[in-house]
Design a protein around this motif. Structure first.
Motif: not given
Length: 378
Positions: A269-293
Motif C-alpha cells: 500500500l502506498e500513498v504518494d507524497g505524504s507521511y503514510i509509509p510504504e506498507q509491505r505486509s505478508s503472512y504464511l499459514t498452514a494447518g491439518k484437519r483431524f475429523e472435528d479438530w
C-alpha cells in the motif's frame, strides 16, 4: 451510521408486522462471534486486549436480509453490532444486485472493499480457520465503500476464473497510529481482483487506486500545525494526506485438499507524497484437519518503509524533530506468530483457541495474547 438498540428492534418489529406474503420473500441469515482474550504481561496490549479478560474487542453479531424483487433483481442489507463499538448497531452492507446473466452480476450500494482473499467474509469468523484474520496483512483501517461492483465467473479449461471490478468512494472515521482519524476519505476509487481456481488451488491478484486520498489523524494534524506555525508550511503541505494518489496491490494463494492446507498473502500500500509509509505486509499459514479438530500455525510480518528523510530535511533541529515524529508515527515493523486449534461443536458452530506472539522491532517489545471464541452462522 450507528443506531440505538431500541431503534433497530423497532425496525425489526416493523418488518415482522408486514403482510405474510412480503415476509415470505425475505431470506434471513446471520452470524456471530463471542470472543474473549487477555495478554500474559501486565504491560502487554495487542489487538485491543490487555492483561484483563475482555469480551468486547472481537465479539459481534450480525443479521442479514435478502429480498428478491424479481427473477434478476434483489436487495440485501446487513446490520451488525460490535463489542468494540459498545454494541451499537450499524449498517455494514446495503445494496441492490442485478443478475445480468448466469455468469455476471452488478451490485450498487454500500459494499465491502475486496482488498484481500477473505474480504467478503472478513467478519464471518466461522468461514476461515483463524480466530481472526492475520493482522499483519488485514490492517487497512476501513472495510467498506459506496459505489458499484461488477462480477463475472468463467470456465477456461480446467480453471474457474472469478473477476470483480469496482468503482466508488469511501468516507469514514478510522483508527490508525493509535488515534482516531476524522473524515478519512477516498474518492474516484477503482480497481479489480481476479481469482483462479484449479482443483484444490486458489490463486488471487488485486489492484486498486484512487487519485484523491484524504486522511487527517488528530495527532499528526497537530504536528503539521506546529510546522506551519514555525514557517515550514511547504513541508507540512507535502507531508499532509490531501488529494494524494493511493495504490493497493496484493497477491494470495491457498491450497486446501480438505485434509491439510497451506496459503499466504502479500500486499503493498502506498500513498504518494505524504507521511503514510510504504506498507509491505505478508503472512504464511498452514494447518491439518483431524475429523472435528483443526490445528494450524501462521507467521506474518509488517515491514513499512519510512518516507524519504532527505526530501523533508530542514536546517532547524527542532523542526526536524517534529518532521521525524510525523514520519514515524504510523510506521509498523512487527512479526506475528500464532498457533491455534479449532473444534467443531455443531454443524454451524466452531470453538477456537489461539495464542499469538507479537514482536515489535521498532520499540523492541513483545506481547503475547491468549484468546478463545465461539463462532457461528445461522
Amino acid at each position: 451510521m450507528k443506531y440505538s438498540l431500541a431503534a433497530c428492534f423497532g425496525a425489526a418489529a416493523l418488518v415482522m408486522s408486514l403482510p405474510s406474503q412480503a415476509q415470505d420473500k425475505i431470506q434471513w441469515s446471520g452470524f456471530g462471534n463471542i470472543a474473549a482474550g487477555m495478554t500474559t504481561g501486565s504491560d502487554d496490549e495487542l489487538f485491543g486486549y490487555d492483561n484483563d479478560v475482555d469480551f468486547n474487542p472481537e465479539s459481534l453479531f450480525a443479521l442479514q436480509a435478502k429480498a428478491n424483487l424479481s427473477d434478476k433483481l434483489s436487495v440485501t442489507a446487513q446490520i451488525m453490532s460490535r463489542g468494540s463499538e459498545d454494541f451499537d448497531l450499524g449498517v455494514e452492507w446495503a445494496y441492490l444486485q442485478y443478475q445480468l446473466t448466469d455468469a455476471a452480476s452488478i451490485n450498487v450500494g454500500k459494499l465491502r472493499l475486496p482488498f484481500y482473499m477473505y474480504s467478503d467474509s472478513l467478519d464471518v469468523g466461522y468461514s476461515y480457520h483463524w480466530l481472526r484474520t492475520p493482522q499483519s496483512v488485514y490492517r487497512v483501517a476501513f472495510d467498506n465503500y459506496t459505489g458499484v461492483s461488477f462480477q463475472h465467473n468463467a470456465f477456461v479449461g480446467n480453471f474457474i476464473f472469478n473477476t470483480q471490478v469496482i468503482a466508488g468512494n469511501m468516507q469514514d472515521d478510522i483508527e490508525a497510529g493509535g488515534s482516531e482519524a476524522a473524515e478519512a476519505e477516498m474518492n474516484n476509487l477503482i480497481g479489480f481482483n481476479t481469482s483462479a481456481i484449479y482443483n484444490n488451488l486458489t490463486m488471487r491478484i488485486a489492484y486498486y487506486q484512487t487519485n484523491d486520498t484524504n486522511i487527517h489523524l488528530n495527532e499528526i494534524d497537530g504536528l503539521l500545525a506546529t510546522l506551519r506555525e514555525a514557517g515550514a508550511a511547504q513541508v507540512a503541505s507535502e507531508l499532509e494526506v490531501s488529494e494524494d494518489k493511493g495504490t493497493f496491490a496484493g497477491v494470495g494463494f491457498m491450497y486446501d485438499n480438505f485434509n491439510w492446507f497451506v496459503g499466504g498473502e502479500y500486499t503493498e500500500l502506498e500513498v504518494d507524497g505524504s507521511y503514510i509509509p510504504e506498507q509491505r505486509s505478508s503472512y504464511l499459514t498452514a494447518g491439518k484437519r483431524f475429523e472435528d479438530w483443526t490445528l494450524h500455525a501462521t507467521v506474518g510480518q509488517t515491514d513499512d518503509k519510512v518516507i524519504d528523510a532527505e526530501r523533508f530535511s530542514v536546517p532547524v533541529p527542532q523542526l526536524q524533530a517534529v518532521i521525524n515524529q510525523v514520519a514515524t508515527q504510523v510506521i509498523s515493523e512487527n512479526t506475528y506468530t500464532s498457533v491455534g486449534a479449532n473444534f467443531n461443536i455443531a454443524p454451524s458452530a466452531v470453538l477456537k483457541f489461539d495464542v499469538t506472539h507479537s514482536d515489535d522491532k521498532l520499540i523492541d517489545e513483545s506481547d503475547v495474547l491468549v484468546s478463545a471464541a465461539v463462532q457461528f452462522v445461522f
